[in-house]
Design a protein around this motif. Structure first.
Motif, PDB file in Angstrom:
ATOM      1  N   ARG A  15       0.730  -1.202   0.025  1.00 20.90           N
ATOM      2  CA  ARG A  15       0.089  -0.125   0.095  1.00 20.90           C
ATOM      3  C   ARG A  15       0.803   1.064   0.093  1.00 20.90           C
ATOM      4  NH1 ARG A  15      -3.097  -2.931   3.486  1.00 20.90           N
ATOM      5  NH2 ARG A  15      -2.180  -1.854   5.475  1.00 20.90           N
ATOM      6  N   GLU A  16       1.955   1.434   0.651  1.00 15.37           N
ATOM      7  CA  GLU A  16       2.821   2.358   0.838  1.00 15.37           C
ATOM      8  C   GLU A  16       3.450   2.511  -0.530  1.00 15.37           C
ATOM      9  OE1 GLU A  16       4.571   5.650   2.514  1.00 15.37           O
ATOM     10  OE2 GLU A  16       3.045   4.285   3.312  1.00 15.37           O
ATOM     11  N   LEU A  17       3.903   1.556  -1.224  1.00 21.46           N
ATOM     12  CA  LEU A  17       4.529   1.625  -2.697  1.00 21.46           C
ATOM     13  C   LEU A  17       3.574   2.154  -3.452  1.00 21.46           C
ATOM     14  CD1 LEU A  17       7.029   1.174  -4.640  1.00 21.46           C
ATOM     15  CD2 LEU A  17       5.988  -1.136  -4.952  1.00 21.46           C
ATOM     16  N   GLN A  18       2.319   1.526  -3.597  1.00 21.37           N
ATOM     17  CA  GLN A  18       1.189   2.136  -4.476  1.00 21.37           C
ATOM     18  C   GLN A  18       0.713   3.673  -4.106  1.00 21.37           C
ATOM     19  OE1 GLN A  18      -2.355   0.047  -3.914  1.00 21.37           O
ATOM     20  NE2 GLN A  18      -3.187   0.672  -5.946  1.00 21.37           N
ATOM     21  N   PHE A  19       0.986   4.111  -2.867  1.00 24.75           N
ATOM     22  CA  PHE A  19       0.774   5.420  -2.520  1.00 24.75           C
ATOM     23  C   PHE A  19       1.742   6.262  -3.010  1.00 24.75           C
ATOM     24  CE2 PHE A  19       1.164   9.070   0.425  1.00 24.75           C
ATOM     25  CZ  PHE A  19      -0.136   9.579   0.119  1.00 24.75           C
ATOM     26  N   LEU A  20       3.056   5.867  -3.196  1.00 27.94           N
ATOM     27  CA  LEU A  20       3.955   6.642  -3.568  1.00 27.94           C
ATOM     28  C   LEU A  20       4.057   6.685  -5.096  1.00 27.94           C
ATOM     29  CD1 LEU A  20       7.150   5.288  -1.425  1.00 27.94           C
ATOM     30  CD2 LEU A  20       5.804   7.304  -1.067  1.00 27.94           C
ATOM     31  N   PHE A  21       3.478   5.676  -5.827  1.00 23.13           N
ATOM     32  CA  PHE A  21       3.353   5.585  -7.254  1.00 23.13           C
ATOM     33  C   PHE A  21       2.252   6.610  -7.652  1.00 23.13           C
ATOM     34  CE2 PHE A  21       1.456   3.879 -11.043  1.00 23.13           C
ATOM     35  CZ  PHE A  21       2.706   3.956 -11.543  1.00 23.13           C
ATOM     36  N   LEU A  22       1.035   6.447  -6.714  1.00 19.90           N
ATOM     37  CA  LEU A  22       0.073   7.530  -7.138  1.00 19.90           C
ATOM     38  C   LEU A  22       0.536   8.821  -6.862  1.00 19.90           C
ATOM     39  CD1 LEU A  22      -2.984   5.311  -5.795  1.00 19.90           C
ATOM     40  CD2 LEU A  22      -2.149   5.661  -8.251  1.00 19.90           C
ATOM     41  N   GLN A  23       1.171   8.890  -5.845  1.00 22.38           N
ATOM     42  CA  GLN A  23       1.605  10.479  -5.402  1.00 22.38           C
ATOM     43  C   GLN A  23       2.490  11.061  -6.599  1.00 22.38           C
ATOM     44  OE1 GLN A  23       3.825  10.609  -1.779  1.00 22.38           O
ATOM     45  NE2 GLN A  23       3.536  12.896  -1.646  1.00 22.38           N
ATOM     46  N   SER A  24       3.067  10.321  -7.450  1.00 18.55           N
ATOM     47  CA  SER A  24       4.073  10.711  -8.388  1.00 18.55           C
ATOM     48  C   SER A  24       3.082  10.877  -9.866  1.00 18.55           C
ATOM     49  CB  SER A  24       5.263   9.600  -8.714  1.00 18.55           C
ATOM     50  OG  SER A  24       4.624   8.448  -9.166  1.00 18.55           O
ATOM     51  N   GLU A  25       2.127  10.033 -10.096  1.00 19.18           N
ATOM     52  CA  GLU A  25       1.369   9.881 -11.033  1.00 19.18           C
ATOM     53  C   GLU A  25      -0.247   9.668 -10.367  1.00 19.18           C
ATOM     54  OE1 GLU A  25       2.312   7.227 -13.852  1.00 19.18           O
ATOM     55  OE2 GLU A  25       4.174   8.189 -14.541  1.00 19.18           O
ATOM     56  N   PRO A  26      -1.005  10.843 -10.206  1.00 18.04           N
ATOM     57  CA  PRO A  26      -2.108  10.670  -9.442  1.00 18.04           C
ATOM     58  C   PRO A  26      -3.306   9.999 -10.376  1.00 18.04           C
ATOM     59  CG  PRO A  26      -1.619  13.005  -9.109  1.00 18.04           C
ATOM     60  CD  PRO A  26      -0.444  12.062 -10.147  1.00 18.04           C
ATOM     61  N   VAL A  27      -3.145  10.232 -11.647  1.00 14.89           N
ATOM     62  CA  VAL A  27      -4.168   9.641 -12.616  1.00 14.89           C
ATOM     63  C   VAL A  27      -3.408   8.399 -13.163  1.00 14.89           C
ATOM     64  CG1 VAL A  27      -5.619  10.130 -14.479  1.00 14.89           C
ATOM     65  CG2 VAL A  27      -5.012  11.863 -12.956  1.00 14.89           C
ATOM     66  N   GLN A  28      -4.236   7.270 -13.070  1.00 12.16           N
ATOM     67  CA  GLN A  28      -3.859   5.942 -13.847  1.00 12.16           C
ATOM     68  C   GLN A  28      -5.073   5.556 -14.668  1.00 12.16           C
ATOM     69  OE1 GLN A  28      -1.090   4.442 -13.323  1.00 12.16           O
ATOM     70  NE2 GLN A  28      -0.401   6.148 -12.072  1.00 12.16           N
ATOM     71  N   VAL A  29      -4.715   5.132 -15.983  1.00 12.65           N
ATOM     72  CA  VAL A  29      -5.521   4.717 -16.942  1.00 12.65           C
ATOM     73  C   VAL A  29      -5.256   3.147 -17.110  1.00 12.65           C
ATOM     74  CG1 VAL A  29      -6.440   4.737 -19.314  1.00 12.65           C
ATOM     75  CG2 VAL A  29      -5.982   6.890 -17.972  1.00 12.65           C
ATOM     76  N   LEU A  30      -6.477   2.331 -16.911  1.00 13.74           N
ATOM     77  CA  LEU A  30      -6.154   0.731 -17.179  1.00 13.74           C
ATOM     78  C   LEU A  30      -7.074   0.324 -18.347  1.00 13.74           C
ATOM     79  CD1 LEU A  30      -5.989  -0.448 -13.560  1.00 13.74           C
ATOM     80  CD2 LEU A  30      -3.934   0.296 -14.963  1.00 13.74           C
ATOM     81  N   PHE A  31      -6.451  -0.623 -19.166  1.00 13.34           N
ATOM     82  CA  PHE A  31      -7.326  -1.390 -20.210  1.00 13.34           C
ATOM     83  C   PHE A  31      -7.377  -2.660 -19.651  1.00 13.34           C
ATOM     84  CE2 PHE A  31      -7.649  -3.573 -24.405  1.00 13.34           C
ATOM     85  CZ  PHE A  31      -8.888  -2.835 -24.628  1.00 13.34           C
TER      86      PHE A  31
END
Length: 421
Positions: free
Chosen positions: A315-331
Motif C-alpha cells: 500500500r505504501e509503494l502504491q501510494f508513492l506511485f500514485l503520488q508521482s502520477e495521481p491519474v492511472q488509466v487501465l485497459f
C-alpha cells in the motif's frame, strides 16, 4: 312469632297487643276462607274451589290455617297462666283503641247473632229428629228400661202456631228435673268452696313467685357485676404481664439484633473474600489458557504478521506511485458477464483525491469512468428498483404506524371515559 309475642308482652306489660294481633289474624283468615266453596265432581268426590284465584284442591284449606291459629291461641293461654300478673293488667285508655274495641264488639255481636240463628236452626233440626224418634218409640209403645223413671209420655202441641197439632212426646219428669237442679247447685257450691279454699294458696304462690323473681334479678345483677369486675382485673393483669414480658425481653432482643447484624456483616465479608478468590483463580486460569493458545498459534501469528507487513509495504509503494502520477488509466477485461460478448475490454481511469498537502491517505481512489459502459444501465435500473421498493416499504410502515396510533388513541379515550372524574 311466639318469641316475638313473649318479648312484646314483656315490653308493653300486657296482652292487649297480642290479642289484637290474633284477632286481626283470625279476621284475615276468615276473609281468605270466604272465597272457598265446597263442591262435588261427577264421581261424587268432594273438593274445594276458590272463586277469587280459581284454584281447586281436595284437602280442606281450613285445617292448616286454623291449626296454626289455634296453636297460637293455646300458647298465648299458656303464657297467661305463666304470667298472671300481666294477664290481669287492664288495657290502657285510648280513643282509637276504644273505637276499635267497639267495632270488634259489634262484629262479635253480629257473629254471635248469626251463630245463635245457626244454633237455633240446628236445634230445630235436632228437635224434629228427636220428635220423629219419639213418635217411632210411641208407635213401638216401649221405653228404655233405664229411663222409665226419668221420662214420661205426654201430649204437647207441635208445629206452627197457626197450624198446630197435639202429639204424644217424651218429657223429663219433675223428680228428674229436681235432681238435675240439685246436682247443678251442688256443683256450684263445691266450686265456690274450692275457690274459697285454694284462693289464699294461689295468692301466696303468686306473691312468693314475685318475691323470688326479685331475688333472682338481684342475684343475677350481683353475679354479672362481679364477673365484669373479675374480668376487668384479669385483663389488667394480663396487660401488665405482657408489658413486663416485653420489657424484660428487650435487652435480649437488642443483643440478638446486634448479633444478627454482625452475622450479616461477616457473611458479606466472606462473600467479598470468595469473590476475590474466584476472580484471582479465574485470572490465573485465563492467563494460563492464553499462554497455551499463544504457544499453539505462534507460527500462524508470525505468518499473519509477515503478510500484514507485506500488504502495508504494497500500500505504501502504491501510494508513492500514485503520488508521482495521481491519474492511472487501465485497459482491463470487462467484469460484466452479460456484456462480455459485446464489450470484452473496457477502459478504467482512477484518480486519488488531492488536498493542499498532497494525496489524502484516508480516501480511496475514485473511478472516473464508473458511470460509462454497459454496467451503467444496470446500475440505473437497480437504483430505480431500489427506490420503488424503499418507497413501497416506507408507505407500508407508515400505514402500520398510523393504524397503531389510531388504536392507541381509541384505547386512551375509552380509559378516560371509564374514569370517575
Amino acid at each position: 312469632d311466639l318469641v316475638d309475642y313473649y318479648r312484646q308482652i314483656q315490653e308493653e306489660g300486657g296482652f292487649w297487643t297480642v290479642e289484637d294481633a290474633l284477632a286481626e289474624l283470625e279476621e284475615h283468615i276468615r276473609q281468605d276462607l270466604a272465597d272457598w266453596q265446597e263442591l262435588f265432581d261427577e264421581r261424587g268426590a268432594k273438593f274445594y274451589y276458590n272463586r277469587q284465584t280459581e284454584e281447586s284442591r281436595f284437602d280442606d284449606p281450613r285445617h292448616a290455617v286454623y291449626h296454626s291459629l289455634y296453636t297460637r291461641i293455646k300458647l298465648v293461654g299458656k303464657m297467661r297462666e305463666h304470667l298472671p300478673h300481666l294477664a290481669n293488667v287492664p288495657r290502657p285508655e285510648d280513643p282509637a283503641i276504644e273505637r276499635e274495641r267497639q267495632r270488634v264488639r259489634k262484629e262479635e255481636e253480629e257473629q254471635v247473632a248469626v251463630a245463635i240463628k245457626m244454633q237455633s236452626a240446628m236445634r230445630m233440626m235436632v228437635a224434629r229428629r228427636r220428635a220423629q224418634a219419639a213418635r217411632d218409640r210411641r208407635m213401638a209403645n216401649i221405653l228404655p228400661p233405664s229411663q222409665k223413671e226419668d221420662l214420661r209420655l205426654c201430649l204437647r202441641r207441635t208445629g206452627h202456631a197457626s197450624a198446630f197439632q197435639e202429639d204424644l212426646v217424651l218429657s223429663v219428669t219433675t223428680p228428674r228435673r229436681r235432681q238435675l237442679a240439685v246436682m247443678r247447685l251442688q256443683a256450684f257450691y263445691r266450686g265456690t268452696l274450692a275457690r274459697i279454699r285454694y284462693r289464699p294458696m294461689v295468692e301466696h304462690y303468686r306473691r312468693r313467685k314475685r318475691k323470688a323473681t326479685k331475688i333472682q334479678r338481684w342475684w343475677r345483677l350481683y353475679w354479672s357485676t362481679k364477673w365484669i369486675r373479675d374480668e376487668i382485673k384479669k385483663r389488667r393483669v394480663e396487660f401488665v404481664l405482657n408489658v413486663q414480658r416485653k420489657w424484660e425481653s428487650l435487652p435480649d432482643l437488642l443483643f440478638f439484633r446486634e448479633l444478627y447484624e454482625k452475622h450479616q456483616e461477616w457473611k458479606r465479608y466472606m462473600l467479598r473474600c470468595v469473590v476475590r478468590i474466584q476472580s484471582f483463580v479465574r485470572g490465573v486460569r485465563s492467563r494460563v489458557a492464553t499462554r497455551k493458545k499463544r504457544e499453539l498459534y505462534n507460527a500462524t501469528i508470525t505468518t499473519i504478521k509477515r503478510y500484514a507487513r507485506t500488504a502495508s509495504a504494497q500500500r505504501e509503494l502504491q501510494f508513492l506511485f500514485l503520488q508521482s502520477e495521481p491519474v492511472q488509466v487501465l485497459f482491463t477485461p470487462s467484469q460484466n458477464t452479460q456484456a462480455l460478448g459485446l464489450v470484452p475490454w473496457s477502459f478504467r481511469a482512477f484518480m486519488m483525491p488531492v488536498g493542499r498537502r498532497g494525496l489524502l491517505r484516508s480516501c480511496r481512489a475514485q473511478d472516473l469512468l464508473a458511470g460509462c459502459g454497459e454496467g451503467n444501465l444496470e446500475t440505473i435500473a437497480a437504483t430505480v428498483i431500489q427506490k420503488w421498493a424503499r418507497g413501497k416499504q416506507g408507505r407500508r410502515e407508515f400505514e402500520q404506524a398510523r393504524k397503531a396510533a389510531r388504536e392507541e388513541a381509541r384505547r386512551i379515550a375509552k380509559e378516560k371515559a371509564k374514569l370517575p372524574f
